[in-house]
Design an enzyme around this catalytic site. Structure first.
Site, PDB file in Angstrom:
ATOM      1  N   CYS A 291      14.312  -2.794 -10.590  1.00 44.22           N
ATOM      2  CA  CYS A 291      12.893  -2.674 -10.239  1.00 44.22           C
ATOM      3  C   CYS A 291      12.464  -3.973  -9.572  1.00 44.22           C
ATOM      4  CB  CYS A 291      12.067  -2.415 -11.499  1.00 44.22           C
ATOM      5  SG  CYS A 291      10.293  -2.290 -11.211  1.00 44.22           S
ATOM      6  N   LEU A 293       9.026  -6.065  -7.600  1.00 49.00           N
ATOM      7  CA  LEU A 293       7.591  -6.065  -7.319  1.00 49.00           C
ATOM      8  C   LEU A 293       7.148  -7.462  -6.921  1.00 49.00           C
ATOM      9  CD1 LEU A 293       4.742  -4.707  -7.423  1.00 49.00           C
ATOM     10  CD2 LEU A 293       4.606  -5.486  -9.795  1.00 49.00           C
ATOM     11  N   THR A 294       6.412  -7.540  -5.824  1.00 45.86           N
ATOM     12  CA  THR A 294       5.648  -8.738  -5.492  1.00 45.86           C
ATOM     13  C   THR A 294       4.201  -8.432  -5.825  1.00 45.86           C
ATOM     14  OG1 THR A 294       7.145  -9.263  -3.668  1.00 45.86           O
ATOM     15  CG2 THR A 294       5.025 -10.388  -3.701  1.00 45.86           C
ATOM     16  N   GLN A 299       1.526 -10.813  -1.656  1.00 41.52           N
ATOM     17  CA  GLN A 299       2.245 -10.023  -0.664  1.00 41.52           C
ATOM     18  C   GLN A 299       1.987 -10.550   0.743  1.00 41.52           C
ATOM     19  OE1 GLN A 299       1.237  -5.901  -1.418  1.00 41.52           O
ATOM     20  NE2 GLN A 299       2.454  -5.827  -3.298  1.00 41.52           N
ATOM     21  N   ARG A 300       2.829 -10.102   1.683  1.00 45.18           N
ATOM     22  CA  ARG A 300       2.803 -10.537   3.086  1.00 45.18           C
ATOM     23  C   ARG A 300       3.101 -12.031   3.223  1.00 45.18           C
ATOM     24  NH1 ARG A 300       1.799  -6.515   6.227  1.00 45.18           N
ATOM     25  NH2 ARG A 300       0.781  -4.664   5.407  1.00 45.18           N
ATOM     26  N   LYS A 301       4.008 -12.505   2.384  1.00 43.28           N
ATOM     27  CA  LYS A 301       4.526 -13.864   2.501  1.00 43.28           C
ATOM     28  C   LYS A 301       6.045 -13.876   2.624  1.00 43.28           C
ATOM     29  CE  LYS A 301       0.907 -16.325  -0.086  1.00 43.28           C
ATOM     30  NZ  LYS A 301       0.668 -17.318  -1.180  1.00 43.28           N
ATOM     31  N   TYR A 303       8.022 -12.558   0.306  1.00 38.84           N
ATOM     32  CA  TYR A 303       8.621 -12.714  -1.022  1.00 38.84           C
ATOM     33  C   TYR A 303       9.489 -11.525  -1.411  1.00 38.84           C
ATOM     34  CZ  TYR A 303       5.647 -16.800  -1.853  1.00 38.84           C
ATOM     35  OH  TYR A 303       5.057 -18.031  -1.794  1.00 38.84           O
ATOM     36  N   GLU A 325      18.999   0.115  -7.219  1.00 36.26           N
ATOM     37  CA  GLU A 325      18.929   1.406  -7.896  1.00 36.26           C
ATOM     38  C   GLU A 325      18.329   2.446  -6.964  1.00 36.26           C
ATOM     39  OE1 GLU A 325      16.463   3.005 -11.718  1.00 36.26           O
ATOM     40  OE2 GLU A 325      17.729   1.237 -12.049  1.00 36.26           O
ATOM     41  N   SER A 329      12.167   4.103  -2.358  1.00 36.17           N
ATOM     42  CA  SER A 329      11.036   4.611  -1.592  1.00 36.17           C
ATOM     43  C   SER A 329      11.270   4.276  -0.123  1.00 36.17           C
ATOM     44  CB  SER A 329       9.731   3.973  -2.070  1.00 36.17           C
ATOM     45  OG  SER A 329       9.696   2.595  -1.735  1.00 36.17           O
TER      46      SER A 329
END
Length: 463
Positions: A291, A293-294, A299-301, A303, A325, A329
């Protein structure tokens, strides 16, 4: 009678025109749930709040509204909804429309592979296809359980984040089915119902970094490896918070089998979590990431690209090949495709050998052969010639593609010299089929005949 349609409480499934955003744009919305908030108020309109789904947007934009935001009642909005292209029951996604959405989104992703461009995210265009792999019954059950957001916002350090989805926090934190804000300590990830509780907790004196071992620090970013078995509360709280921004991901209460890699920005105040990824301590299918997640405020850096790259740097240290995994998406696949393409093209660009196989590339990058062959086909460098697959590597094409897939942000790049880490020792006694040695010998997963035959021919290839 029409008069009854506009009487409070509005029925579930009714449509309203509601103001949305700072500009208070009127938008069509569907009533998903209703709540009796102020039963003692003389005005019936003030007694009810409604949870609505905006027809133009992904359901992560669903929210509770008060009646002062309603511009047009159901008697007017219902007629408009019948002609609206996105009008459909909230729990019955249109398969054909979803397919069109995915194709449109794929076109956008090809223009911006990393999803980290300067253009704002348009929710209608960038809808997450996170339900891939769920059958209709599972999808219906999932949306019924999670259809109403229970937490509107969370406070994390200096950031106030609007949540996207339902997360199964303990019921005492939202006894009425919904709470306006939860307050997280950004260092321990403990959460509280009131800001005063958080202030008292932090006044005790706490470590200003995640638990576990710091294994990387460079260019303003640090990575901590946290063992789910040793820091169970921290990892469970991280899962609770992540579920607010991930729709269909399974929340693991039993975090013992997982390692969590927490990415932080650091300054004189401490280490501030910006994102994470998790992976199983031992995966029998070769996954090096479960899994990812940023957090929205980071976000938009670049990362997300950094976390993907970091997972493969650990695989290199383990002398293994790995893959995320599945299923991914569409947006997740776009990010991985960009990383895979860049790493493969780097190998091809510096290759001076007369022949190079997909397994050779896999050995150098720790990317599974299936993923390498797939991305080579998509960027047009894998051809079927005279009964076998051949890697076509003209230098001008490689240079052109390298420019396209080069990371846009300096922080997207992991410096292996700054990584101080050793693989986790497990009690697993069997032979690891995902080790580099097993892959090269042709006994590992993903070493199909097509992948072993894919070679760069002498003289730089065809085309």
């Amino acid at each position: 009678p029409q008069a009854n349609v506009d009487e409070h409480p509005y029925r579930q499934g009714a449509h309203l025109t509601v103001t949305w955003g700072a500009e208070k744009t009127p938008r069509l919305a569907e009533v998903i749930e209703r709540a009796h908030r102020n039963p003692d108020d003389d005005d019936p309109a003030m007694q009810w709040n409604y949870y609505v789904h905006f027809l133009d947007f992904n359901r992560r934009m669903d929210e509770w509204i008060t009646c002062d935001r309603i511009v047009e009642p159901p008697s007017v909005a219902n007629k408009k909804a019948k002609d609206h292209p996105s009008a459909h029951p909230h729990h019955k996604p249109d398969v054909e429309e979803a397919g069109r959405s995915r194709r449109k989104k794929r076109k956008l992703e090809e223009e911006d592979e990393e999803g980290d461009g300067d253009k704002p995210t348009v929710v209608a265009d960038m809808e997450h296809d996170e339900h891939e792999g769920l059958d209709e019954a599972s999808l219906k059950e999932h949306e019924e359980v999670t259809k109403v957001k229970n937490i509107r916002t969370i406070e994390l350090g200096r950031h106030l984040l609007e949540t996207w989805y339902f997360s199964p926090f303990p019921r005492e934190y939202y006894p009425n089915g919904f709470v306006d804000c939860l307050y997280f300590c950004e260092f321990s990830l403990r959460f509280f119902s009131h800001k005063t509780e958080l202030t008292r907790y932090q006044a005790r004196g706490i470590n200003r970094h995640p638990p576990g071992n710091e294994i990387y620090r460079n260019n303003g970013l640090a990575m901590f490896e946290v063992d789910g078995a040793e820091s169970k509360e921290y990892c469970q709280n991280l899962c609770y918070m992540a579920k607010l921004f991930l729709d269909h991901k399974t929340l693991y209460y039993d975090v013992d089998p997982f390692l969590f890699y927490v990415m932080c920005e650091y300054d004189e105040r401490g280490f501030h979590p910006a994102g994470f990824y998790s992976k199983e301590k031992f995966s029998d299918v070769g996954y090096n990431l479960a899994c990812i997640l940023t957090f929205p405020c980071y976000q938009r850096k670049g990362y997300g690209r950094f976390l993907i790259s970091f997972s493969y740097e650990l695989s290199k240290k383990e002398f293994k090949v790995g893959s995320p995994e599945k299923p991914l998406s569409d947006l997740g696949y776009a990010a991985y495709r960009s990383y895979w393409a860049y790493e493969v093209l780097k190998v091809l660009d510096v290759c001076e050998e007369s022949e190079l196989s997909i397994m050779d590339i896999s050995k150098q990058t720790s990317i599974m052969a299936d993923d390498i062959s797939g991305v080579l086909q998509q960027i047009g460098l894998l051809k079927y010639v005279h009964g076998q697959y051949v890697i076509c590597m003209p230098k001008d094409v490689i240079q052109e593609q390298l420019v396209k897939f080069t990371p846009k942000y300096p922080r997207s790049v992991v410096d292996p010299e700054k990584l101080h880490w050793a693989p986790l020792m497990t009690d697993y006694k069997g032979k690891d089929k995902f080790s580099i040695a097993a892959q090269i010998s042709g006994r590992g997963s993903g070493s199909s005949e097509r992948e072993r035959e894919g070679r760069a021919p002498r003289g730089g290839g065809y085309g």
